[in-house]
Write an enzyme that holds these catalytic residues in place. Structure first.
Site, PDB file in Angstrom:
ATOM      1  N   ARG A   7       6.158 -13.425   8.513  1.00 20.70           N
ATOM      2  CA  ARG A   7       6.699 -12.065   8.458  1.00 20.70           C
ATOM      3  C   ARG A   7       8.113 -12.059   8.998  1.00 20.70           C
ATOM      4  O   ARG A   7       8.452 -12.862   9.857  1.00 20.70           O
ATOM      5  CB  ARG A   7       5.921 -11.151   9.403  1.00 20.70           C
ATOM      6  CG  ARG A   7       4.615 -10.674   8.958  1.00 20.70           C
ATOM      7  CD  ARG A   7       4.025  -9.787  10.043  1.00 20.70           C
ATOM      8  NE  ARG A   7       4.364  -8.393   9.818  1.00 20.70           N
ATOM      9  CZ  ARG A   7       3.712  -7.615   8.977  1.00 20.70           C
ATOM     10  NH1 ARG A   7       2.699  -8.084   8.285  1.00 20.70           N
ATOM     11  NH2 ARG A   7       4.058  -6.351   8.825  1.00 20.70           N
ATOM     12  N   GLU A  16       0.867  -1.173   0.000  1.00 20.57           N
ATOM     13  CA  GLU A  16       0.000   0.000   0.000  1.00 20.57           C
ATOM     14  C   GLU A  16       0.912   1.233   0.000  1.00 20.57           C
ATOM     15  O   GLU A  16       1.850   1.301   0.805  1.00 20.57           O
ATOM     16  CB  GLU A  16      -0.887  -0.002   1.254  1.00 20.57           C
ATOM     17  CG  GLU A  16      -1.892   1.122   1.215  1.00 20.57           C
ATOM     18  CD  GLU A  16      -2.800   1.181   2.437  1.00 20.57           C
ATOM     19  OE1 GLU A  16      -2.721   0.288   3.306  1.00 20.57           O
ATOM     20  OE2 GLU A  16      -3.582   2.150   2.514  1.00 20.57           O
ATOM     21  N   LYS A  57       4.580  -0.003   8.893  1.00 21.85           N
ATOM     22  CA  LYS A  57       4.598   1.369   8.391  1.00 21.85           C
ATOM     23  C   LYS A  57       3.919   2.293   9.381  1.00 21.85           C
ATOM     24  O   LYS A  57       4.323   3.433   9.550  1.00 21.85           O
ATOM     25  CB  LYS A  57       3.895   1.434   7.035  1.00 21.85           C
ATOM     26  CG  LYS A  57       4.717   0.862   5.902  1.00 21.85           C
ATOM     27  CD  LYS A  57       4.147   1.333   4.574  1.00 21.85           C
ATOM     28  CE  LYS A  57       3.836   0.176   3.633  1.00 21.85           C
ATOM     29  NZ  LYS A  57       2.412  -0.202   3.646  1.00 21.85           N
TER      30      LYS A  57
END
Ligand code: ATP
Ligand code: MG
Length: 583
Positions: free
Chosen positions: A283, A57, A293
């Protein structure tokens, strides 16, 4: 993938850390995803095609966790002659920006992969909307007037089945009209949503009539004001994969539960080709830092770091500024591999890859961070000699350089003690040491200030020791670095400590900021560097002898700025040793 054929050795093993993709000939065992891709190829699934995507994103820049996903997605595609596309998952107008999108593409290129022409989920908004109408007509989606809170409460929980919305049984005709009104902007934010009509008692909570569209009267950085309804992640993701012809949709483990929904949507739609398959992997987490983020943005907004490229951050632009080479990041990602179990890797392991790389490639230079003046009383007045020093003993082909030597030097304050304890072998009154690429130097006397602090050392040198040894065979126990005071340039040097004191900031539900380290940066504004360092190109990394690796900042300034990339000591080896001893 471009130019990734390095073979940075794995710290401590002497073996190559490069994966099979790095062309070093030493293949490591395939991870579970690569095995699956090979099996798909053998079975002819997806017509033998391999296509992946990297779908960030654009609401911030990339961090090293993203690098793991980039290496995996671009790596798998390259290994099979397939395609990997960068796709911006731009479904949420709030916080997304073209500058982030551009920066992300730059970060990928810097890491060593070709981002190509990026795709955007927003390119598919029209197609997604058509498919939404298709589901409405099939009776598989409905417009719900409940607000977000009511919808969430109505979902129930793991032990309580959800309750149906009072609007769940609207007719397809009514739903279609309402959906068109939603799109046409007849309702305010939050007044209505479109939901898939699946099963309010489904054991997977995500299947309890998930939201497909929400109303947001907000401008989109690409689509402008064309839309006031925006698709959710789940409604957009699989369909975007299908539109692009993605075969293997690789995402992180927190999306495991979403896979059922991913498949449900794709099953219900008239797809253009094969149905893509989602597979989840762990992850990447690193100790002493935060990786999302949102958490990084909070550090920046709170003024705790300077920006996305602050060298203390695990962002790719922060690491780049800090002097982390992309080769070391790729080698680290190859080394940790891809698995299905979440875990946290020690930051010292990453640092060891960085150190190993720079040890091979970085030029050696001399710099003094906390200068103490040395006057050589027997040096011929005004004489300057050029000493030859090797640029990199690991790589003789790098040759040598000249370093000016004179009767006045700077040495490191730490390299002198007026009253040395046992085991301190460096300079002290009456003591002799070797100067790197210079002579033996003896401290004869000290000049002290009113508080007894040492202002200056009076020394003498032995002219017969220019070759590094004394012809009479006497030994010294230490070699120290120096710069000529009459030739040195001034520099600012930033030293870094962990950004967070806790290995896992925010563990046990605590606020990660509780362990923020206010002393994570120390700025030294009066360092003295050998004059040749002025020519070190901005962005490159050198070793300051005995002090570590330092990256020259790219920003023009009054005097050069160097960031300490990493120290010289192999802390990873120490951790391994402690573990070996069962500590
Ligand atoms: P963040 O929470 O940092 O915003 P995200 O999961 O929202 O991360 P996106 O930028 O939306 O990340 O996603 C880009 C891709 O990178 C996704 O496929 C995501 O799964 C992957 N990714 C993000 N963080 C990590 C990580 N720490 N380790 C591995 N892959 C990651
Ligand atoms: Mg995100």
């Amino acid at each position: 993938m471009s130019g990734a054929a390095d073979a940075t050795p794995e710290p401590g093993t002497g073996a190559t850390a490069a994966g099979a993709d790095e062309g070093t000939g030493r293949a490591r065992p395939l991870d579970f995803i690569r095995k699956q891709v090979v099996a798909d190829g053998e079975a002819g699934t997806f017509g033998g095609r391999v296509q992946t995507r990297f779908p960030p994103e654009p609401n911030g820049f990339l961090h090293i966790g993203h690098a793991k996903s980039v290496c995996l997605n671009f790596g798998v595609a390259a290994e099979h002659g397939g395609i990997c596309r960068l796709r911006f998952d731009d479904t949420n107008p709030a916080g997304e920006d073209a500058a982030y999108a551009r920066g992300i593409a730059e970060d990928i290129a810097w890491l060593g992969f070709d981002p190509g022409v990026p795709l955007h989920t927003s390119e598919y908004f029209e197609q997604l909307y058509e498919w939404a109408e298709h589901l409405v007509v099939q009776g598989l989606a409905y417009v719900d007037d409940q607000d977000a809170e009511t919808i969430s409460a109505g979902r129930g929980d793991f032990t309580t089945p959800g309750v149906a919305s009072p609007w769940r049984d609207r007719s397809p005709t009514e739903n279609l009209a309402l959906l068109r009104d939603m799109r046409a902007g007849r309702f305010g934010d939050g007044e209505k949503v479109l939901r898939a009509r699946i099963d309010m008692t489904h054991p997977n909570m995500l299947m309890r009539d998930p939201v497909m569209y929400r109303i947001r009267h907000a401008g989109h950085f690409r689509a402008g004001d064309a839309w006031c309804i925006y698709p959710t992640y789940d409604w957009a993701h699989g369909q975007s994969d299908a539109i692009e012809g993605v075969t293997h949709s690789l995402c992180t483990l927190e999306f495991e539960g979403n896979r059922q929904l991913y498949d449900w949507y794709l099953d219900k739609l008239p797809l253009p080709g094969d149905r893509p398959r989602q597979t989840e992997f762990a992850r990447l987490n690193l100790t002493h830092t935060v990786m999302s983020k949102r958490a990084l943005g909070a550090l920046i907004d709170g003024g705790l770091v300077d920006g996305w490229d602050d060298p203390r951050l695990p962002t790719l632009r922060g690491l780049r500024r800090r002097g982390y080479p992309p080769e070391a990041i790729r080698a680290f990602c190859a080394h940790i591999g891809v698995a299905r179990v979440n875990g946290t890797h020690e930051i010292e392991l990453l640092e060891s890859f960085v150190r190993t790389h720079h040890n091979r490639f970085a030029q050696r230079r001399m710099a003094v961070l906390r200068p103490l003046e040395v006057v050589i009383d027997n040096w011929p007045g005004g004489h300057v000699e050029c000493r030859r020093a090797p640029n990199n003993p690991e790589n003789p082909a790098d040759g040598t350089r000249e370093v000016p030597f004179s009767g006045r030097l700077w040495i490191e304050r730490d390299d002198f003690m007026i009253d040395p304890p046992r085991k301190f072998y460096r300079l002290a009154p009456g003591r002799e040491v070797r100067l790197r690429a210079g002579y033996f130097l003896r401290c004869d006397d000290t000049e002290t200030g009113p508080d007894g602090e040492v202002l200056r050392l009076r020394c003498s040198y032995d002219p017969t020791t220019g070759g590094g040894q004394a012809p009479d065979g006497r030994k010294v126990r230490a070699t120290i670095h120096w710069v000529s005071a009459d030739h040195a340039a001034d520099a600012t040097v930033a030293l870094y400590d962990r950004l967070f004191g806790d290995p896992v900031p925010g563990a046990d539900g605590r606020d990660p900021l509780e362990s923020y380290n206010p002393d994570s940066r120390e700025l030294i504004t009066a360092a003295k560097i050998e004059p040749g360092l002025l020519e070190t190109p901005p962005g490159s990394v050198v070793q300051f002898e005995r002090l570590g690796y330092f990256a020259r900042d790219t920003a023009p300034g009054e005097q050069p700025l160097f960031h300490r990339t990493v120290g010289l000591r192999d802390e990873w080896a120490n951790i391994q040793k402690r573990r070996g001893q069962g500590a």
